[in-house]
Design an enzyme around this catalytic site. Structure first.
Site, PDB file in Angstrom:
ATOM      1  N   ASP A 150     -67.371  -7.751 -24.980  1.00  0.00           N
ATOM      2  CA  ASP A 150     -66.793  -9.021 -25.403  1.00  0.00           C
ATOM      3  C   ASP A 150     -67.790  -9.795 -26.262  1.00  0.00           C
ATOM      4  O   ASP A 150     -68.610  -9.172 -26.951  1.00  0.00           O
ATOM      5  CB  ASP A 150     -66.358  -9.826 -24.157  1.00  0.00           C
ATOM      6  CG  ASP A 150     -65.133 -10.687 -24.428  1.00  0.00           C
ATOM      7  OD1 ASP A 150     -65.233 -11.614 -25.247  1.00  0.00           O
ATOM      8  OD2 ASP A 150     -64.074 -10.435 -23.829  1.00  0.00           O
ATOM      9  N   HIS A 221     -65.599 -16.690 -24.751  1.00  0.00           N
ATOM     10  CA  HIS A 221     -64.593 -15.704 -24.347  1.00  0.00           C
ATOM     11  C   HIS A 221     -65.172 -14.674 -23.376  1.00  0.00           C
ATOM     12  O   HIS A 221     -64.577 -14.366 -22.335  1.00  0.00           O
ATOM     13  CB  HIS A 221     -64.072 -15.030 -25.621  1.00  0.00           C
ATOM     14  CG  HIS A 221     -62.829 -14.232 -25.473  1.00  0.00           C
ATOM     15  ND1 HIS A 221     -62.847 -12.890 -25.198  1.00  0.00           N
ATOM     16  CD2 HIS A 221     -61.521 -14.575 -25.578  1.00  0.00           C
ATOM     17  CE1 HIS A 221     -61.600 -12.441 -25.145  1.00  0.00           C
ATOM     18  NE2 HIS A 221     -60.776 -13.448 -25.371  1.00  0.00           N
ATOM     19  N   SER A 541     -56.232 -11.542 -22.580  1.00  0.00           N
ATOM     20  CA  SER A 541     -57.691 -11.443 -22.405  1.00  0.00           C
ATOM     21  C   SER A 541     -58.120 -11.928 -21.024  1.00  0.00           C
ATOM     22  O   SER A 541     -59.114 -11.460 -20.489  1.00  0.00           O
ATOM     23  CB  SER A 541     -58.410 -12.323 -23.434  1.00  0.00           C
ATOM     24  OG  SER A 541     -58.352 -11.747 -24.697  1.00  0.00           O
TER      25      SER A 541
END
Ligand SMILES: *[C@@H]1O[C@H](CO)[C@@H](O)[C@H](O)[C@H]1NC(C)=O
Ligand SMILES: *[C@@H]1O[C@H](CO)[C@@H](O)[C@H](O)[C@H]1NC(C)=O
Ligand SMILES: *[C@@H]1O[C@H](CO)[C@@H](O)[C@H](O)[C@H]1NC(C)=O
Ligand SMILES: *[C@@H]1O[C@H](CO)[C@@H](O)[C@H](O)[C@H]1NC(C)=O
Length: 755
Positions: A150, A221, A541
Site C-alpha cells: 500500500d 491509505h 480498500s
C-alpha cells in the site's frame, strides 16, 4: 487552539484544490501510463539461490543490450523469490528482441493503478474478551505475519504499539529498510516487523511534496489498512467524537510487514505500478509473509499473486470501487480472495430543525468543531435545484444552507458524481451547508471524503427533501434552518449489512467462468489510524484488510491449511441474510436483494469460518493451466484453458450453458471424522440442477475427500441473463457448507447482451 490547527491542516486548502480533488475522483483511472519500463516474465525460477536467478536476468538482458553494464543500467527490479523475471527500461526494438528470447514467456508494459474502527469487528461478532471465541482460539493472530502492499505506514500511531510482544518469529527473513530522516531502523518494532519501499519506477516530479523516500505513509491509505487488519486496541479513538470507541484490528496481535509500492501525488491520489507491486509480492514470499493484503486497482500482471498462492501465501485483493454497474469487479483471479464492501449497523443521524419548529433527521459526518458553522444558530435556507454549476449561478447560496434536489439529473449519472459536483460548487460559492436529496444508496463515504472544512453536508432521502421544499421553503417568507451535530448510533435499527453502492460487481469480465467477488466485509465509514489520529474511510480498500485479518486468524488456528482451504472456509460459511433472517440487500438504483455478483458467498462470518466442516481445496498446479503450463512444467498439466468452472472453487459460474454440462467438485472433511452430509439444491431459474451423489459419508480420519458431480440442464433454449442458485452440504450437527452458483443460458456462444 491546537485542536483547531489540526483540523485546519486536514481540510482542503482552498476551493480550487477541492475542485481538483473532485476532478481526480471523477477520473476513471490514473492517467499515469506512459512509461518505458517493461515487465519481463520468465516463469518458474530455475535456481533456488536468488543471487543466481538475478545473475541469469543480467545475462538475458546483456544478450540483448550488448553488455553487462547496459543491462545493469536498464534493470529496475529483479524478481527472484516467487518466480523469475525482471522489470527494465527498454526500447521497442529491445522488447521485440526479448520476446524472441527462449527463456522469456511474456513482455508487458508497466502500468499504474489507483489505490482504492472499529465497530466493524464487534459487528462481525468477533468479540475481544470472549474465552470461547475465535480471537481467543487464534491467540489474537499472534505470530501470523500479514503483509500490506500500500502507501506505507505511520509507525508512531498508537495502533502499532508493540508493548508486551514476544520476539519476532524466527522464520521472518525481511528487513526494515530505512529511508530519509523520517524513517530508520528503529521505526520498526515487534509489531511492524518489516518495511520496504519501491521507488525505482516512480515519476518523482509528479509526487506530492509531502511524500517521503522511505516506508513512511504520506497518504494515510496504507496506515488505515494496516491498523484495520492488525492494529492493537486503542481506547478513545474517534473522529471529532463520531464513532467513538476502541479502535482495533481484526487480528490484533498479528505482525505487520509493510511494502510501500503506492505513492501519492499532490491531490492525495495514490498510484501503484505493476512493476513495483510485483517486486513487493516477490519480496513478501521471500520474507515469509503468511497473508498478503492488497487494496489496490486491477493489476494487468497476474503471475505474481499466483506464485504466492503456490507457495502457501493467502492473497486478498479489494474488488474495486466501480459499482454498482455489472462487470466492474477487479482483481478476479481464481486463486485470490476478491473482497466486496458492505455497510454496518452504524449511522450518523443529524437533526435538521426548520424555522417552523419541525424537526427532521438526515445523515452527516458533521461534528462540533467545524469553526464557521454554529450549531446553535439558524441559517438562511434556500432551494438550489440540482446544485450543479448552472443551478448555482441562478441562486445566491453564499452564507446559506442549500437544498439540492434533482431526481432527473441524479438519475442520469452515477450517484456519487452529483453529490461531489454539488459539494464542490457550494465550497466555491461559500455556502454554509448542503441538504442533499439522494437515492436510497449510502453516499456517506463520498461526503466524508469530500466535505471537509467550513461546509456542513447532510444527506436526506427524496421524500424528506420534498417536504422541506414544498412544505416549508415555498411557504415561508424567509426560511431558516438549524443543523445539529451528528450522533453515532449503532444497533439493530440500522438496516445492515448491505452491499455498498460503490462495491465492484460481477460477473468478472476477465474470467467469466469464475464467480466474483468472493465475499463482502465491512467497508463503509471504517474508523482506523491515519497519521497520529483516526479517520473514517470507505471503499473496498477498507473491506480487504478485514478479510486479510480473518484469513490470518484461520491460519493461526489451522497452520497447515492451504490458501484455497482458507478461502473456501470464508466463502462457504458466509451469511446471505441479516440478523432478522431477511435477505441481505445491495445498494444501487434501485436497491435490490443481493446476488452472488454483489457478494459472492455472502457476508463474512469469522466465527463460523473457523469450523467450516468441509472445504473445497485446490492443488496450485491446477491453476497453471491458465498459463499453458509455463508456470511449472509438469506431466499432469494439460492445457485446459476455457473451462475454468472445472477448477475446484467454492462457487460455480457457467457463462455459456447451451444444453447441459456437468462440473465436478471435491470436498475435504476438516470436521469430525465421522460425518454424513446431504445436498440441498437451490437451482438457478430456468435451469435444472442435480447433484450426484446427494449424500456423502465420511468414516475415516485424515482429511478424507469425496468427489461429486453437478449437472446443469437448460430448461428452455433462450439467450438468457444470469440466474442464481446455491448448493449447500448439511450435516446433522451445525455445519452448513454453501457455495453460490451463477448460470447463463445461451444459444450462440458470443453474445452482446452480456449481463
Ligand atoms: C530514527 O528516527 C527517530 C524518529 O524519526 C529519531 O528520533 C531517531 O533519532 C532516529 N535515529 C537515528 C539513529 O537516526
Ligand atoms: C512526470 O510527471 C511530470 C509532472 O506531472 C510530467 O510532466 C512528466 O511528463 C512525467 N514524466 C513521465 C516520464 O511520465
Ligand atoms: C449573495 O449573498 C451574499 C450574502 O447575503 C451577499 O453578500 C452577496 O453580495 C450576494 N451576491 C450576489 C451576487 O448577489
Ligand atoms: C496459451 O496458448 C494459446 C494458444 O497458443 C495462446 O493463444 C494464449 O495466449 C496462451 N496463454 C498464455 C497465458 O500464454
Amino acid at each position: 487552539m491546537t485542536h483547531r490547527n489540526r483540523r485546519m491542516d486536514m481540510r482542503p486548502a482552498s476551493c480550487s484544490s477541492t475542485l481538483l480533488l473532485v476532478l481526480a475522483l471523477l477520473l476513471p483511472f490514473c492517467a499515469n501510463a506512459a512509461s518505458n519500463v517493461y515487465i519481463v516474465y520468465m516463469g518458474e525460477k530455475k535456481h533456488d539461490d536468488p543471487a543466481m536467478v538475478t545473475a541469469s536476468h543480467h545475462d538475458t538482458l546483456a544478450s540483448i543490450l550488448g553488455s553487462k553494464d547496459e543491462a545493469l543500467k536498464s534493470i529496475v527490479y529483479s524478481y527472484k523469490h516467487g518466480f523469475s523475471g525482471f522489470a527494465a527500461k527498454l526500447t521497442n526494438s529491445q522488447v521485440e528482441e526479448l520476446k524472441k528470447h527462449p527463456g522469456v514467456i511474456s513482455v508487458k508494459l508497466n502500468t499504474y493503478h489507483e489505490v482504492h474502527t472499529t465497530r466493524s469487528w464487534d459487528f462481525l461478532g468477533l468479540n475481544y474478551n470472549q474465552p470461547s471465541g475465535l480471537l481467543h482460539k487464534a491467540n489474537y493472530g499472534e505470530d501470523v505475519i500479514v503483509g500490506i502492499v500500500d502507501t506505507g505506514i505511520w509507525p508512531e500511531s498508537r495502533s502499532f504499539d508493540d508493548s508486551g510482544y514476544g520476539p519476532v518469529p524466527k522464520r521472518w527473513k525481511g528487513v526494515c529498510q530505512a529511508g530519509d530522516a523520517s524513517f530508520n531502523a528503529t521505526s520498526c518494532n515487534r509489531k511492524i516487523i518489516g518495511a520496504r519501499w519501491y521507488a525505482k519506477d516512480v515519476n518523482l516530479t509528479a509526487l506530492s511534496s509531502r511524500e517521503h523516500m522511505s516506508p513512511r505513509d504520506a497518504n494515510g491509505h496504507g496506515t488505515h489498512a494496516a491498523s484495520t487488519a492488525a492494529g492493537v486496541p486503542v481506547r478513545g479513538a474517534s473522529r471529532g467524537g463520531l464513532g467513538a470507541g476502541v479502535a482495533r484490528g481484526g487480528a490484533p496481535r498479528a505482525r505487520l510487514a509493510v511494502y510501500k509500492a503506492c505513492w501519492s501525488d499532490d491531490l492525495g491520489v495514490g498510484s501503484c505500478s505493476d512493476a513495483g507491486v510485483l517486486k513487493a509480492m516477490d519480496d513478501a514470499v521471500g520474507d515469509g509473509v503468511d497473508v498478503l493484503s492488497l487494496s489496490l486497482g486491477g493489476l494487468t500482471e497476474s503471475h505474481g499473486s499466483l506464485h504466492l498462492v503456490a507457495r502457501g501465501v493467502t492473497v486478498v485483493f479489494s474488488a474495486g470501487n466501480w459499482g454498482p454497474v455489472p462487470g466492474t469487479v477487479l482483481n478476479a483471479y481464481p486463486w485470490v480472495i476478491s473482497v466486496a464492501a458492505g455497510t454496518m449497523d452504524r449511522s450518523f443521524p443529524t437533526e435538521i430543525s426548520l424555522g417552523n419548529g419541525e424537526k427532521l433527521v438526515g445523515q452527516s459526518a458533521y461534528h462540533d468543531d467545524v469553526p464557521a458553522v454554529s450549531s446553535n444558530d439558524f441559517h438562511s435556507l434556500v432551494y438550489a435545484a440540482s446544485c450543479d454549476q448552472k443551478a448555482l449561478t441562478e441562486v445566491n447560496v453564499t452564507g446559506k444552507v442549500a437544498v439540492c434536489f434533482s431526481p432527473l439529473e441524479a438519475a442520469a449519472s452515477p450517484p456519487s458524481n452529483a453529490v461531489i459536483t454539488a459539494i464542490a460548487g457550494l465550497y466555491v460559492a461559500k455556502a454554509k451547508g448542503m441538504i442533499f436529496a439522494q437515492y436510497n444508496a449510502n453516499q456517506m463515504d463520498t461526503v466524508q471524503l469530500v466535505c471537509e472544512g467550513d461546509l456542513v453536508c447532510v444527506l436526506v432521502d427524496y421524500h424528506l427533501a420534498y417536504r422541506v421544499i414544498a412544505g416549508y421553503i415555498d411557504q415561508a417568507s424567509s426560511p431558516v434552518v438549524k443543523i445539529s451535530p451528528a450522533k453515532s448510533v449503532v444497533g439493530d435499527w440500522v438496516l445492515s449489512p448491505r452491499v455498498a453502492v460503490f462495491s465492484g460487481r460481477g460477473p468478472s469480465v476477465a474470467f467469466p467462468a469464475v464467480l466474483k467477488p468472493d465475499i463482502v466485509a465491512p467497508g463503509v465509514s471504517i474508523l482506523a489510524a491515519k497519521g497520529d489520529s483516526y479517520q473514517f474511510m470507505s471503499g473496498t480498500s477498507m473491506a480487504c484488510p478485514h478479510v486479510s485479518a480473518v484469513a490470518a486468524l484461520i491460519k493461526s488456528v489451522h497452520p497447515g491449511w492451504s490458501p484455497a482451504m482458507i478461502k473456501s472456509a470464508i466463502v462457504t460459511t458466509a451469511s446471505v441474510t441479516d440478523r432478522f433472517g431477511m435477505p441481505i440487500q445491495a445498494e444501487g438504483v434501485p436497491r435490490k436483494v443481493a446476488d452472488p455478483f454483489d457478494f459472492g458467498g455472502g457476508h463474512i462470518n469469522p466465527e463460523r469460518a473457523i469450523d467450516p466442516g468441509l472445504v473445497y481445496d485446490i492443488n496450485p498446479k491446477e491453476y497453471t493451466k491458465f498459463f499453458n503450463c509455463t508456470l511449472s512444467p509438469d506431466q499432469d498439466c494439460t492445457q485446459d484453458i476455457g473451462k475454468l468452472y472445472l477448477l475446484n472453487l467454492p462457487s460455480i459460474a457457467v457463462p455459456d450453458l447451451k444444453d447441459s454440462i456437468t462440473v465436478w467438485r471435491t470436498v475435504t472433511n476438516v470436521g469430525p471424522v465421522k460425518a454424513t452430509y446431504q445436498a440441498i439444491v437451490e437451482a438457478p431459474a430456468g435451469v435444472t440442477m442435480s447433484v450426484d451423489p446427494s449424500v456423502i459419508t465420511f468414516k475415516k480420519g485424515g482429511r478424507q475427500a469425496k468427489t461429486f458431480k453437478v449437472t446443469f440442464k437448460a430448461r428452455q433454449r433462450v439467450q438468457g441473463g444470469y440466474t442464481f442458485g446455491s448448493l449447500t452440504w448439511l450435516d446433522d450437527r451445525t455445519h452448513s457448507v454453501r457455495i453460490p452458483i451463477a448460470v447463463r443460458t445461451v444459444i450462440q456462444e458470443f453474445i452482446a447482451d452480456a449481463f
